[in-house]
Motif scaffolding. Structure first.
Motif, short mmCIF file in Angstrom:
data_model
loop_
_atom_site.label_atom_id
_atom_site.label_comp_id
_atom_site.label_asym_id
_atom_site.label_seq_id
_atom_site.Cartn_x
_atom_site.Cartn_y
_atom_site.Cartn_z
N LEU A 290 149.48 8.62 62.59
CA LEU A 290 148.16 9.13 62.22
C LEU A 290 147.80 8.53 60.88
CD1 LEU A 290 145.85 11.20 62.93
CD2 LEU A 290 147.09 12.82 61.47
N LYS A 291 146.58 8.03 60.76
CA LYS A 291 146.15 7.44 59.48
C LYS A 291 146.09 8.52 58.40
CE LYS A 291 141.19 8.05 60.36
NZ LYS A 291 139.89 7.38 60.54
N ALA A 292 145.93 8.14 57.15
CA ALA A 292 145.82 9.09 56.04
C ALA A 292 144.71 10.10 56.34
CB ALA A 292 145.52 8.34 54.75
N THR A 293 145.06 11.38 56.26
CA THR A 293 144.16 12.46 56.68
C THR A 293 144.13 13.56 55.64
OG1 THR A 293 144.62 11.99 59.01
CG2 THR A 293 143.75 14.17 58.49
N ASP A 294 142.93 14.11 55.38
CA ASP A 294 142.77 15.26 54.49
C ASP A 294 143.04 16.52 55.30
OD1 ASP A 294 142.00 17.29 52.80
OD2 ASP A 294 140.09 16.38 52.22
N PHE A 295 144.15 17.19 55.01
CA PHE A 295 144.54 18.35 55.80
C PHE A 295 143.65 19.57 55.54
CE2 PHE A 295 148.89 16.28 55.23
CZ PHE A 295 148.75 15.52 56.37
N ASN A 296 142.88 19.56 54.45
CA ASN A 296 141.95 20.66 54.19
C ASN A 296 140.73 20.58 55.11
OD1 ASN A 296 143.38 21.85 51.92
ND2 ASN A 296 142.80 20.01 50.79
N GLN A 297 140.43 19.35 55.55
CA GLN A 297 139.28 19.14 56.43
C GLN A 297 139.69 19.12 57.90
OE1 GLN A 297 136.17 19.05 55.17
NE2 GLN A 297 137.12 19.38 53.15
N ALA A 298 140.94 18.76 58.16
CA ALA A 298 141.42 18.68 59.55
C ALA A 298 142.75 19.41 59.62
CB ALA A 298 141.58 17.23 59.97
N ASN A 299 142.71 20.69 59.99
CA ASN A 299 143.94 21.47 60.01
C ASN A 299 144.44 21.74 61.43
OD1 ASN A 299 142.08 23.32 60.88
ND2 ASN A 299 142.24 24.66 59.08
N LYS A 300 143.86 21.00 62.39
CA LYS A 300 144.36 21.06 63.77
C LYS A 300 144.39 19.63 64.28
CE LYS A 300 143.85 23.44 68.18
NZ LYS A 300 143.06 24.39 68.99
N ARG B 259 141.59 14.77 66.52
CA ARG B 259 141.38 16.06 67.18
C ARG B 259 141.36 15.93 68.70
NH1 ARG B 259 139.00 19.96 63.66
NH2 ARG B 259 138.56 19.12 61.60
N PHE B 260 141.60 14.71 69.19
CA PHE B 260 141.46 14.46 70.63
C PHE B 260 142.83 14.42 71.31
CE2 PHE B 260 141.15 11.43 74.23
CZ PHE B 260 140.25 12.13 75.02
N ASN B 261 143.10 15.38 72.16
CA ASN B 261 144.33 15.43 72.94
C ASN B 261 144.01 14.91 74.34
OD1 ASN B 261 146.48 16.12 74.61
ND2 ASN B 261 146.83 18.11 73.63
N PRO B 262 144.54 13.72 74.71
CA PRO B 262 144.19 13.13 76.01
C PRO B 262 144.54 14.02 77.20
CG PRO B 262 145.26 11.50 74.61
CD PRO B 262 145.41 12.82 73.92
N VAL B 263 145.53 14.91 77.04
CA VAL B 263 145.93 15.76 78.17
C VAL B 263 144.96 16.92 78.36
CG1 VAL B 263 147.76 17.23 79.11
CG2 VAL B 263 148.36 15.13 77.87
N THR B 264 144.54 17.57 77.27
CA THR B 264 143.66 18.74 77.39
C THR B 264 142.19 18.39 77.26
OG1 THR B 264 143.90 19.19 75.02
CG2 THR B 264 145.44 20.29 76.52
N ASP B 265 141.88 17.29 76.60
CA ASP B 265 140.48 16.94 76.34
C ASP B 265 139.97 15.77 77.18
OD1 ASP B 265 140.59 18.88 74.35
OD2 ASP B 265 141.17 17.44 72.81
N GLY B 266 140.87 15.09 77.89
CA GLY B 266 140.46 13.94 78.68
C GLY B 266 140.71 14.15 80.16
N THR B 267 140.36 13.14 80.94
CA THR B 267 140.60 13.19 82.38
C THR B 267 142.05 12.77 82.67
OG1 THR B 267 139.97 10.88 82.67
CG2 THR B 267 138.21 12.53 82.79
N ALA B 268 142.45 12.88 83.92
CA ALA B 268 143.79 12.43 84.30
C ALA B 268 143.95 10.94 84.01
CB ALA B 268 144.02 12.71 85.79
N ARG B 269 142.89 10.16 84.26
CA ARG B 269 142.97 8.73 83.99
C ARG B 269 143.11 8.46 82.49
NH1 ARG B 269 140.24 4.51 82.11
NH2 ARG B 269 140.77 2.47 82.98
N THR B 270 142.38 9.20 81.65
CA THR B 270 142.47 9.00 80.20
C THR B 270 143.90 9.24 79.72
OG1 THR B 270 140.17 9.66 79.90
CG2 THR B 270 141.59 9.75 77.96
#
Length: 548
Positions: A133-143, A184-195
């Motif tokens: 994961l690239k450098a991320t501000d954990f105060n803005q993205a906590n999930k 924030r994108f989980n390919p299993v829960t947020d995408g299709t089976a193909r994704t």
């Protein structure tokens, strides 16, 4: 009075009494008053900044720690280790469903991260790659979701090509699925089976390249670190997939030409890095073929399961079935260590006989030779293995021949200081030349006449009068060399004239290449060739012949 002319007196009244003060004392008094005023002003400013003068001031609030949660997706990695680039952040582990959490602190609010180890719950196999994961501000993205797509994005950022992300996602067939923020994108829960399948297949492609590069060894030492292998793999993916689709449209099957281009680019880059240290080391082409074959089987399985699955979770459930686990284990197995092939000399032959034939010969069981083929005893050839390009090398060569005629033994020894040999891309001898000025040393047990002189000698050390070829039908021919000079020809022909049917001959050849090694598997022993005070040590091969 001249000593106090510069002293000024002042009259002051304090409490009704008169005082005289010198200018020096007065100046000191005024300086002290100024310091007091300045200190008072500073104190007032401090109070004002804090809310001032008895009004109940407040201090800067302390940092409030936050809990950040995340998931490692490939599909899900259990018992994997999350490490942070920020050294103030403590590493954590994922649980059995790939979930992890950590608390931020004043010193740990922003960092890049990587996830390694553990087990892929989709394949049941150890995870050999790394999610990033690239450098991320954990105060803005906590999930967070750390996936093959965030890993791709991290490498794009590192390469300064983050503007290519949209093109690459499109060429992966991933569009309009909430991928604007991949963290924030989980390919299993947020995408299709193909994704989910595409993200998984992408990671396996990278893993395959990384694993094979990490398993390359030269002299029992690894060639590429995990970081180097990952960079090579992702740069190849980026450079190719930003221009063309990696999968066939609407499916998970790899586009064959794109896949081959990615592999070719990755291993070409790896070989270039390798050859910067060892110009002739080569990565086996078989590695790329094996990777392509395994990935094609994997993609076919994923494509079939995607068509049967309503969503990514169902796809994951299908993958866990025993029959599919067996295919995954076969196609995703970690490669064995691969030894880098380096050019080595092999396929030695004398008089047309192989090393094995020559080693099996002895005085009691000599190789039978027709008298008309005596010149062949002074002919030998060899090839260079593990090359696909033309090469050249310089050799020092020595020939020592003993002919046994009854109770007499006649000798002929020759040393060639330098023979330049070129090899074609198949490793066979193309040319062999001796340059003008090359030192030639010849010694014989028999004296021979010197042309144009009333003298006979048995030893000559001379320089080649010109450059000439000593190759004949991909062999190196010493007899051709000896016939090129009158004095050498006289010695050699006189030697041959004493050989008759039934005579036996022992021939020993010394080969000292400059650039490449002789294959140790040939078992050639190092020994010393000496003519008077001139000698050299080199791998040698001895053979026994008898004239028919």
């Amino acid at each position: 009075m001249r000593y106090i002319t510069n002293v000024i007196f002042a009259l002051y009244f304090v409490n009704g009494k008169a005082f005289f003060i010198t200018s020096f004392v007065w100046g000191l008094y005024m300086f002290i008053q100024a310091v007091k005023i300045s200190a008072l002003s500073a104190a007032m400013l401090t109070l004002a900044a804090c809310g001032g003068g008895g009004g109940g001031g407040s201090s800067t609030p302390a940092y409030t720690s936050q809990t950040v949660t995340g998931v490692a997706v490939d599909f899900y990695l259990k018992d994997a280790t999350i490490t942070f680039k920020n050294p103030n952040c403590a590493s954590v582990k994922t649980n059995h469903t790939g979930q992890f959490s950590f608390k931020t602190s004043q010193a740990c609010q922003n960092s890049a991260m990587s996830i390694t180890g553990g087990t892929d719950t989709g394949t049941g196999l150890p995870f050999t790659g790394r999610l990033q994961l690239k450098a991320t501000d954990f105060n803005q993205a906590n999930k967070l979701a750390v996936t093959p797509l965030t890993t791709l994005e991290k490498h794009l950022v590192d390469a300064g090509q983050q503007d290519q992300l949209a093109n690459i996602l499109a060429n992966l067939g991933i569009r309009d699925e909430g991928t604007q923020d991949l963290s924030r994108f989980n390919p299993v829960t947020d995408g299709t089976a193909r994704t989910a399948a595409v993200a998984f297949a992408l990671q396996q492609l990278v893993n395959k390249i990384e694993d094979n590069l990490e398993n390359l060894k030269v002299n029992d030492s690894a060639v590429f670190s995990a970081d180097q292998a990952a960079q090579i793999a992702f740069l190849a993916v980026i450079d190719v997939v930003k221009e063309q689709a990696l999968f066939t449209q609407g499916a998970v099957s790899f586009d064959e030409s794109t896949l081959n281009l990615v592999l070719d680019q990755a291993f070409t880059a790896a070989e270039a890095a390798l050859q910067a240290k060892d110009p002739d080391a080569m990565i086996p082409v078989s590695l790329m073929n094996d990777i392509a074959a395994d990935l094609s089987k994997l993609a076919q399985l994923l494509d079939d399961l995607v068509k049967q699955s309503g969503d990514a979770q169902q796809l994951l459930n299908e993958l866990k079935k025993p029959e599919n686990q067996a295919i995954l284990e076969e196609t995703l197995k970690e490669p064995a260590s691969e030894i880098i092939t380096q050019p080595v000399y092999g396929n030695f032959a004398v008089a047309g006989y192989s090393v094995l034939d020559l080693k099996n010969s002895s005085q009691a069981a000599p190789i039978l030779l027709d008298p008309k083929d005596i010149d062949k005893v002074l002919e030998f050839n060899f090839g260079i293995n593990n090359t696909t390009k033309a090469l050249e090398d310089n050799f020092r060569l020595g020939f020592s021949v003993q002919a046994h005629t009854g109770d007499r033994t006649e000798t002929l020894d020759v040393i060639l200081d330098e023979v330049k040999v070129t090899f074609d891309k198949t490793g066979r001898i193309a040319t062999a030349t001796i340059s003008e000025g090359t030192l030639l040393t010849v010694d014989s047990s028999m004296k021979f006449p010197v042309p144009g002189q009333n003298a006979s000698v048995s030893y000559i050390q001379t320089e080649s009068p010109r450059t000439f070829s000593v190759s004949n039908n991909r062999t190196i021919s010493l007899s051709q060399l000896l016939q090129s000079d009158d004095r050498l020809a006289s010695a050699y022909n006189n030697y041959k004239a004493n050989l008759v049917s039934g005579n036996s001959m022992d021939a020993k050849i010394f080969v000292e290449p400059k650039n490449y090694l002789i294959d140790p598997a040939l078992g050639l022993q190092v020994s010393t060739m000496k003519i008077k005070n001139y000698s050299f040590s080199a791998p040698s091969l001895k053979a026994y012949f008898r004239l028919k």
